[in-house]
Enzyme design. Structure first.
Site, PDB file in Angstrom:
ATOM      1  N   CYS A  94    -155.794 100.338   7.016  1.00 40.93           N
ATOM      2  CA  CYS A  94    -156.015 101.487   6.117  1.00 40.93           C
ATOM      3  C   CYS A  94    -154.825 102.456   6.175  1.00 40.93           C
ATOM      4  O   CYS A  94    -153.719 102.100   5.796  1.00 40.93           O
ATOM      5  CB  CYS A  94    -157.343 102.163   6.455  1.00 40.93           C
ATOM      6  SG  CYS A  94    -157.919 103.287   5.162  1.00 40.93           S
TER       7      CYS A  94
ATOM      8  N   HIS B 131    -160.729  97.338   5.131  1.00 38.94           N
ATOM      9  CA  HIS B 131    -161.304  97.441   6.467  1.00 38.94           C
ATOM     10  C   HIS B 131    -161.863  96.086   6.889  1.00 38.94           C
ATOM     11  O   HIS B 131    -162.999  95.762   6.542  1.00 38.94           O
ATOM     12  CB  HIS B 131    -162.398  98.511   6.492  1.00 38.94           C
ATOM     13  CG  HIS B 131    -161.851  99.886   6.394  1.00 38.94           C
ATOM     14  ND1 HIS B 131    -161.479 100.617   7.504  1.00 38.94           N
ATOM     15  CD2 HIS B 131    -161.551 100.657   5.331  1.00 38.94           C
ATOM     16  CE1 HIS B 131    -160.992 101.780   7.119  1.00 38.94           C
ATOM     17  NE2 HIS B 131    -161.027 101.834   5.813  1.00 38.94           N
TER      18      HIS B 131
ATOM     19  N   GLU C 227    -162.988  95.206   9.666  1.00 37.39           N
ATOM     20  CA  GLU C 227    -164.162  95.402  10.536  1.00 37.39           C
ATOM     21  C   GLU C 227    -165.430  95.687   9.746  1.00 37.39           C
ATOM     22  O   GLU C 227    -166.519  95.699  10.313  1.00 37.39           O
ATOM     23  CB  GLU C 227    -163.878  96.523  11.547  1.00 37.39           C
ATOM     24  CG  GLU C 227    -163.935  97.950  11.009  1.00 37.39           C
ATOM     25  CD  GLU C 227    -162.689  98.409  10.256  1.00 37.39           C
ATOM     26  OE1 GLU C 227    -161.814  97.570   9.952  1.00 37.39           O
ATOM     27  OE2 GLU C 227    -162.603  99.617   9.951  1.00 37.39           O
TER      28      GLU C 227
END
Lengths: 211, 254
Positions: A80, A190, A192
């Protein structure tokens, strides 16, 4: 093998740590300690929020001088704002010089874009497809045009096509969703929070030797 | 390739269990939050929202543990709402593993709270939840306390103000439709979606998959939220995505 997530007080990095542990990382540190960052086998450079406060936090944590060297020294995954900070320049906050590790610029999505027939909202928030522009070990096992979760108002454009590893389109802007240069791989999305394909990218990062 | 429209199952959580109130009165138990969230993420849900419906009275630490457990096993974005009143509440939820918090009553009580939260934690994690009821004049009024308390505030104006204050997203619930299964209030959704530059999640009233399609196509929503149609296995997330894709909307395939 130790993965160190560079902790400079920007945003919630626990999610990244949990996801890395979920895909098999033996030891994950969230740290701003220079000795630990030097000793780690891999580094994650996260970030969210505004870029000027990102760099002021990096200074406050005493990491400004060493950060460039650290990010050249071993396999690095930027996430990011961690991707945006690697570029030469961002127009956010009136114009901020970046780390200059990947040639290119960061700009804001223009107002008034149309996406999918409706006015494009800013930030781009949600799942979009990433075209794999060049092969890279971190794409292993991930289909081309896979969906990843994005939240951002600014986007990066790598100047050198060789550094454009993944491309995404929002409105009429085509931007660098994944940048690759030598030991650095950085993503605007992202991983994750991107379910199966995001976890696969993190798994690939754990087995990548940085070449 | 446009950004996909999101499908978001909402889990009302009471004492650590998922429940869904019909018009916020009648409540049925529909399972363990970790199991439900994991099932939804496997089915292709784009995010999950937890609303802690007992936040005002019961033990508020329960939801923190629920969020921690879910965040350990579910790797899609997670929003938590209910009882978010001060910056410490936001921090606690984000630390527990939430990606966003939904602020409702506290924003009405003190609008500056939204600006402060956005400055501290970033707009990307601040969702303002708005409960709307139509008035006799045809406009919509903001309600708080689970729809019990009128505020006299105009919904469209309020959403604009919240976007200006740094909200990253609006979660817009029609209290007239919630629990009715008659579909979203499309005029309300469209009015807000056209008024704000940030994403809008439509909520309240979904009874079938065509309602989800209409929320995006006619209401202009960026995401659609539903609870009961998913919780009791009536429709899968997959089926919802197929219906939206067949209507020409972009959705993320599994």
């Amino acid at each position: 093998m130790t993965v160190a997530i560079i902790d400079y007080g920007m945003g919630n990095v626990r999610s990244v740590a949990r996801a890395l542990e979920h895909v098999g990382a033996m030891k994950v540190l969230i740290t701003d300690n220079l000795a630990e960052l030097r000793e780690a086998d891999r580094l994650v450079f996260p970030g969210q929020g505004a870029i000027a406060s990102c760099f002021s936090h990096i200074r406050d944590h005493g990491l400004a001088e060493e950060l460039g060297n650290l990010l050249r020294s071993k396999p690095v995954l930027g996430i990011c704002l961690g991707l945006q900070a690697l570029f030469d320049f961002s127009e956010e906050d009136g114009g901020v010089a970046g780390l200059g590790l990947i040639p290119g610029r960061v700009e804001r999505f223009p107002a008034g874009m149309i996406d999918g027939g409706e006015r494009a909202k800013i930030p781009q928030m949600g799942w979009n497809r990433v075209t794999q522009h060049s092969a890279h070990p971190l794409w292993h096992g991930i289909p081309d045009a896979a969906w990843f979760y994005f939240v951002h108002s600014y986007y990066a454009s790598a100047a050198d096509d060789n550094n454009r590893s993944g491309i995404c389109q929002y409105g009429d802007v085509e931007f660098t969703a994944a940048a690759a240069r030598e030991n650095i791989f950085a993503v605007q999305f992202h991983p994750e929070k991107s379910h199966r394909d995001g976890l696969q990218l993190l798994r690939n990062f754990l087995s990548w030797d940085g070449t | 390739m446009p950004l996909s429209k999101r499908i978001i199952p909402c889990l009302d959580v009471d004492g650590g269990r998922v429940v869904k109130g019909v018009r916020f009165v009648e409540i049925n138990d529909a399972g363990d939050p970790v199991e439900v969230a994991r099932r939804y993420s496997e089915e292709g849900a784009d995010e999950v929202v937890f609303l802690d419906i007992t936040a005002s009275s019961d033990d508020r630490e329960t939801i923190v543990h629920v969020v921690e457990q879910v965040a350990d096993q579910v790797f899609i974005p997670l929003t938590v709402g209910g009882g978010i009143r001060e910056l410490a509440d936001v921090r606690r939820m984000l630390n527990a593993g939430a990606d966003k918090v939904a602020i409702n009553t506290a924003a009405v009580n003190r609008p500056e709270f939204v600006r402060e939260a956005a400055q501290h934690f970033g707009s990307q994690c601040i969702v303002v939840a708005v409960d709307a009821k139509q008035t006799e004049s045809g406009c919509w009024e903001v309600f708080t306390h689970g729809g019990r308390r009128a505020t006299g505030i105009d919904v469209v104006e309020w959403c604009r103000q919240m976007a200006d204050s740094g909200a990253g997203e609006i979660l817009l619930t029609s209290m007239d439709r919630d629990g009715t299964r008659e579909g979203f209030d499309l005029a309300l959704t469209r009015a807000v979606a056209d008024a704000v530059p940030i994403p809008v999640i439509a909520s309240g009233g979904v009874g079938d998959l065509n309602h989800l399609v209409a929320g995006v196509r006619d209401g202009g929503a960026d995401a659609v939220l539903a609870a009961s149609i998913f919780h009791f296995g009536e429709y899968t997330i997959d089926a919802a995505k197929q219906a939206m894709a067949q209507a020409g909307l972009t959705v993320r395939e599994r």
